[in-house]
Design a protein around this motif. Structure first.
Motif, PDB file in Angstrom:
ATOM      1  N   THR A  12       0.805  -1.228   0.000  1.00 23.05           N
ATOM      2  CA  THR A  12       0.000   0.000   0.000  1.00 23.05           C
ATOM      3  C   THR A  12       0.838   1.278   0.000  1.00 23.05           C
ATOM      4  N   LEU A  13       2.142   1.163  -0.286  1.00 20.33           N
ATOM      5  CA  LEU A  13       2.958   2.373  -0.437  1.00 20.33           C
ATOM      6  C   LEU A  13       2.527   3.097  -1.712  1.00 20.33           C
ATOM      7  N   THR A  14       2.470   4.413  -1.672  1.00 19.39           N
ATOM      8  CA  THR A  14       1.986   5.168  -2.827  1.00 19.39           C
ATOM      9  C   THR A  14       3.023   5.204  -3.948  1.00 19.39           C
ATOM     10  N   ASN A  15       2.521   5.347  -5.174  1.00 15.42           N
ATOM     11  CA  ASN A  15       3.410   5.407  -6.336  1.00 15.42           C
ATOM     12  C   ASN A  15       4.313   6.631  -6.288  1.00 15.42           C
ATOM     13  N   ILE A  16       3.780   7.743  -5.782  1.00 16.13           N
ATOM     14  CA  ILE A  16       4.577   8.972  -5.705  1.00 16.13           C
ATOM     15  C   ILE A  16       5.768   8.764  -4.769  1.00 16.13           C
TER      16      ILE A  16
ATOM     17  N   GLU B 197      -6.113   9.316  -3.898  1.00 11.08           N
ATOM     18  CA  GLU B 197      -6.377   8.534  -5.114  1.00 11.08           C
ATOM     19  C   GLU B 197      -6.534   7.054  -4.792  1.00 11.08           C
ATOM     20  N   GLN B 198      -5.675   6.549  -3.903  1.00 12.21           N
ATOM     21  CA  GLN B 198      -5.777   5.135  -3.511  1.00 12.21           C
ATOM     22  C   GLN B 198      -7.095   4.862  -2.786  1.00 12.21           C
ATOM     23  N   MET B 199      -7.547   5.823  -1.992  1.00 12.01           N
ATOM     24  CA  MET B 199      -8.822   5.651  -1.290  1.00 12.01           C
ATOM     25  C   MET B 199      -9.972   5.539  -2.287  1.00 12.01           C
TER      26      MET B 199
ATOM     27  N   ILE C 289       1.231   8.482   7.437  1.00 15.99           N
ATOM     28  CA  ILE C 289       0.047   9.136   6.864  1.00 15.99           C
ATOM     29  C   ILE C 289       0.313   9.561   5.419  1.00 15.99           C
ATOM     30  N   LEU C 290       1.540   9.969   5.133  1.00 16.37           N
ATOM     31  CA  LEU C 290       1.856  10.552   3.829  1.00 16.37           C
ATOM     32  C   LEU C 290       2.295   9.550   2.771  1.00 16.37           C
ATOM     33  N   ILE C 291       2.780   8.380   3.181  1.00 13.50           N
ATOM     34  CA  ILE C 291       3.379   7.475   2.182  1.00 13.50           C
ATOM     35  C   ILE C 291       2.686   6.112   2.061  1.00 13.50           C
ATOM     36  N   ASP C 292       1.820   5.785   3.006  1.00 15.42           N
ATOM     37  CA  ASP C 292       1.287   4.417   3.074  1.00 15.42           C
ATOM     38  C   ASP C 292      -0.218   4.454   3.368  1.00 15.42           C
ATOM     39  N   LEU C 293      -1.021   3.937   2.459  1.00 12.64           N
ATOM     40  CA  LEU C 293      -2.475   3.929   2.665  1.00 12.64           C
ATOM     41  C   LEU C 293      -2.842   3.144   3.916  1.00 12.64           C
ATOM     42  N   ASN C 294      -2.167   2.018   4.135  1.00 12.94           N
ATOM     43  CA  ASN C 294      -2.447   1.216   5.326  1.00 12.94           C
ATOM     44  C   ASN C 294      -2.092   1.989   6.594  1.00 12.94           C
TER      45      ASN C 294
ATOM     46  N   PHE D  39      -2.092   5.291   6.878  1.00 15.74           N
ATOM     47  CA  PHE D  39      -3.106   6.340   7.042  1.00 15.74           C
ATOM     48  C   PHE D  39      -4.392   5.749   7.609  1.00 15.74           C
ATOM     49  N   TRP D  40      -4.804   4.575   7.089  1.00 15.06           N
ATOM     50  CA  TRP D  40      -6.047   3.941   7.555  1.00 15.06           C
ATOM     51  C   TRP D  40      -5.931   3.595   9.049  1.00 15.06           C
ATOM     52  N   THR D  41      -4.758   3.096   9.456  1.00 18.46           N
ATOM     53  CA  THR D  41      -4.535   2.765  10.870  1.00 18.46           C
ATOM     54  C   THR D  41      -4.670   4.013  11.737  1.00 18.46           C
ATOM     55  N   TYR D  42      -4.101   5.133  11.266  1.00 19.50           N
ATOM     56  CA  TYR D  42      -4.194   6.386  12.030  1.00 19.50           C
ATOM     57  C   TYR D  42      -5.634   6.887  12.063  1.00 19.50           C
ATOM     58  N   GLU D  43      -6.319   6.832  10.930  1.00 15.27           N
ATOM     59  CA  GLU D  43      -7.687   7.366  10.834  1.00 15.27           C
ATOM     60  C   GLU D  43      -8.662   6.572  11.700  1.00 15.27           C
ATOM     61  N   ASN D  44      -8.384   5.267  11.871  1.00 11.12           N
ATOM     62  CA  ASN D  44      -9.298   4.412  12.640  1.00 11.12           C
ATOM     63  C   ASN D  44      -8.699   4.001  13.984  1.00 11.12           C
ATOM     64  N   ARG D  45      -7.776   4.837  14.500  1.00 14.02           N
ATOM     65  CA  ARG D  45      -7.067   4.478  15.736  1.00 14.02           C
ATOM     66  C   ARG D  45      -8.012   4.292  16.917  1.00 14.02           C
ATOM     67  N   GLU D  46      -9.065   5.110  17.004  1.00 15.77           N
ATOM     68  CA  GLU D  46      -9.987   5.008  18.141  1.00 15.77           C
ATOM     69  C   GLU D  46     -10.775   3.707  18.087  1.00 15.77           C
ATOM     70  N   VAL D  47     -11.196   3.318  16.858  1.00 15.30           N
ATOM     71  CA  VAL D  47     -11.933   2.061  16.695  1.00 15.30           C
ATOM     72  C   VAL D  47     -11.038   0.880  17.040  1.00 15.30           C
ATOM     73  N   LEU D  48      -9.766   0.945  16.586  1.00 16.74           N
ATOM     74  CA  LEU D  48      -8.824  -0.154  16.845  1.00 16.74           C
ATOM     75  C   LEU D  48      -8.534  -0.291  18.333  1.00 16.74           C
ATOM     76  N   VAL D  49      -8.385   0.846  19.033  1.00 21.15           N
ATOM     77  CA  VAL D  49      -8.137   0.812  20.481  1.00 21.15           C
ATOM     78  C   VAL D  49      -9.335   0.210  21.203  1.00 21.15           C
ATOM     79  N   ALA D  50     -10.545   0.597  20.770  1.00 17.54           N
ATOM     80  CA  ALA D  50     -11.765   0.077  21.402  1.00 17.54           C
ATOM     81  C   ALA D  50     -11.887  -1.425  21.201  1.00 17.54           C
ATOM     82  N   SER D  51     -11.585  -1.896  19.973  1.00 13.97           N
ATOM     83  CA  SER D  51     -11.689  -3.334  19.698  1.00 13.97           C
ATOM     84  C   SER D  51     -10.642  -4.120  20.480  1.00 13.97           C
ATOM     85  N   ASP D  52      -9.440  -3.537  20.642  1.00 15.61           N
ATOM     86  CA  ASP D  52      -8.405  -4.189  21.458  1.00 15.61           C
ATOM     87  C   ASP D  52      -8.848  -4.300  22.903  1.00 15.61           C
ATOM     88  N   SER D  53      -9.502  -3.257  23.410  1.00 15.92           N
ATOM     89  CA  SER D  53      -9.995  -3.252  24.799  1.00 15.92           C
ATOM     90  C   SER D  53     -11.069  -4.310  24.983  1.00 15.92           C
ATOM     91  N   ASP D  54     -11.971  -4.428  23.983  1.00  8.30           N
ATOM     92  CA  ASP D  54     -13.035  -5.435  24.050  1.00  8.30           C
ATOM     93  C   ASP D  54     -12.456  -6.836  24.052  1.00  8.30           C
TER      94      ASP D  54
END
Length: 450
Positions: free
Chosen positions: A302-306, A372-374, A420-425, A427-442
């Motif tokens: 998921t590294l960007t072409n640029i 663009e990848q999104m 955030i700037l070079i890897d879609l994965n 960026f997605w991890t950062y954008e969904n960090r709260e959801v991921l933390v909640a699921s880890d807690s559960d």
């Protein structure tokens, strides 16, 4: 008449012999010395050594001065042998431990034996001249903690001595490979050191000899990537001793090293085989090099072409393809994004204008590829303005309009920003960090209930 006298004097002056340049210089120096001594009060130093400047520079022998080179090599070898003989050997270390144990001071703390300063000095007198350097008030004070009787731990002191002896032994061992004799190792010097070290490391017994060259290259790259940020092609021996890499490498002497420790140790056989195996898997055309298309499948793919374009623009390539050594730098940077050396590597790629800082244009240039990848993956693109504000809030740069490398390092958020700037994965991890933390807690909670 007056004019006649003056004319005669003028003609006589013309006939006088002209002074040479050397005579003029001597006269000038004489006058300078005279007036300088008058200014200094006419005092002269009684110390005769002031008349001559001592020699402080000795040039290295040239390549064609074979005899001088041999003399220098032999004198260095003799010097290192003498230094080696000054170190404590195993028998002397055992004797030191026996003396420390014999002079321990009661009471013990749990099972730990202690010694006070008086007995400490007694041991120093009996241990012999080689140990004298360790029995000082400074070292005792350094190891003194909160003991109510003013004692230090015998085990801590003995470990301190062992560590010092090991450092000196390693320094001497590394110096034997210092061909230039200037206190640093070139890449070829360190390669020779590690190659000759392999047979002494039980954890590498399973490596085939055909893999040795790749293993040595993998090991050496970590030293040079982190300890030679300016890419001078050499590393100070002091820097090698000060970092933890040599400890990690020599940890492979432990025959019972756990599997977990081996997996996290860059120098272990499983780790080296993993990195080399990844390289071979990416090399689809089996030409021993990686193209941009082949490298694009690195990691989660998921590294960007640029970003990949910038990698091939800035890094050393051969006909547009990357060799194993360049790939190792790439891997070390992406796997250690919190480290200053890794951030320096990535920052150079992000700094498209070579201005030494990232501005809004630079951030937008790279984030557009994430947007663009999104779209390709059917996701709604996130607004750049929101991401830009979050990045500047995280980094808090000195200049509110641009981010320097030092700003990234100081913020301790460099790994997040670069992801955030070079890897879609990333960026997605950062954008969904709260959801991921909640699921880890559960998940943790469910595990506790069961």
């Amino acid at each position: 008449m007056e004019w006649e006298r003056r004319l005669r004097a003028r003609l006589a002056a013309r006939r006088a012999p002209k002074k040479s340049d050397q005579e003029l210089k001597d006269e000038e120096m004489e006058l300078f010395t005279k007036y300088y001594m008058e200014w200094k009060g006419g005092k002269k130093s009684d110390n005769v050594s002031y008349a001559n400047i001592p020699r402080f520079y000795y040039r290295l022998p040239a390549e064609d001065e074979v005899l001088l080179q041999k003399l220098r090599e032999e004198s260095r070898a003799v010097f290192l042998q003498r230094k080696s003989r000054e170190l404590l050997d195993n028998e002397e270390l055992q004797n030191l431990w026996f003396l420390l144990d014999k002079h321990q001071t009661s009471p013990m703390i749990g099972e730990e034996a202690m010694i006070n300063y008086e007995n400490f000095l007694k041991v120093g007198e009996k241990a012999g001249p080689k140990c004298k350097q360790f029995f000082t008030a400074k070292i005792f004070a350094k190891l003194l903690h909160n003991d109510p009787y003013g004692r230090i731990s015998i085990m801590q002191f003995f470990n301190y001595v062992m560590r010092k002896v090991w450092l000196h032994q390693t320094r001497i061992g590394l110096s034997l490979y210092d061909v230039a004799g200037q206190g640093y190792l070139r890449e070829s010097d360190l390669e020779n050191y590690i190659l000759e070290l392999i047979p002494t490391l039980p954890q590498l017994d399973g490596l085939e000899k055909s893999f040795y060259s790749f293993y040595v290259c993998t090991a050496v790259r970590k030293f040079f990537f982190f300890l030679d940020p300016l890419r001078t092609g050499k590393i100070k021996i002091q820097d090698i001793l000060a970092c933890s890499f040599l400890d990690d490498l020599l940890e492979l002497r432990d025959e019972e090293l756990s599997k977990e420790s081996q997996e996290t140790n860059w120098f272990s056989a499983p780790s080296a085989l993993r990195v080399y195996g990844q390289y071979l898997n990416l090399d689809k055309d089996h030409n021993g090099m990686l193209s941009k298309e082949e490298l694009s499948r690195y990691g989660t793919g998921t590294l960007t072409n640029i970003f990949l374009d910038r990698v091939f623009q800035e890094c050393l390539t051969y006909d547009g393809e990357m060799d194993y050594k360049t790939y190792l730098d790439f891997v070390l940077a992406l796997e250690n994004r919190k480290e200053p050396a890794a951030l320096q590597y990535i920052f150079k790629l992000l700094d498209i204008e070579n201005k030494g800082h990232l501005n809004v244009f630079s951030l937008n240039y790279f984030f557009r590829a994430i947007q663009e990848q999104m779209k390709i993956h059917g996701q709604e693109p996130v607004s750049f303005q929101d991401v830009k504000d979050e990045i500047f809030d995280m980094v808090k740069p000195k200049d509110p309009y641009r981010i320097s490398l030092q700003d990234l390092i100081n913020s301790s958020q460099g790994d997040t920003v670069t992801s955030i700037l070079i890897d879609l994965n990333g960026f997605w991890t950062y954008e969904n960090r709260e959801v991921l933390v909640a699921s880890d807690s559960d998940s943790t909670a469910d595990g506790d209930e069961t």
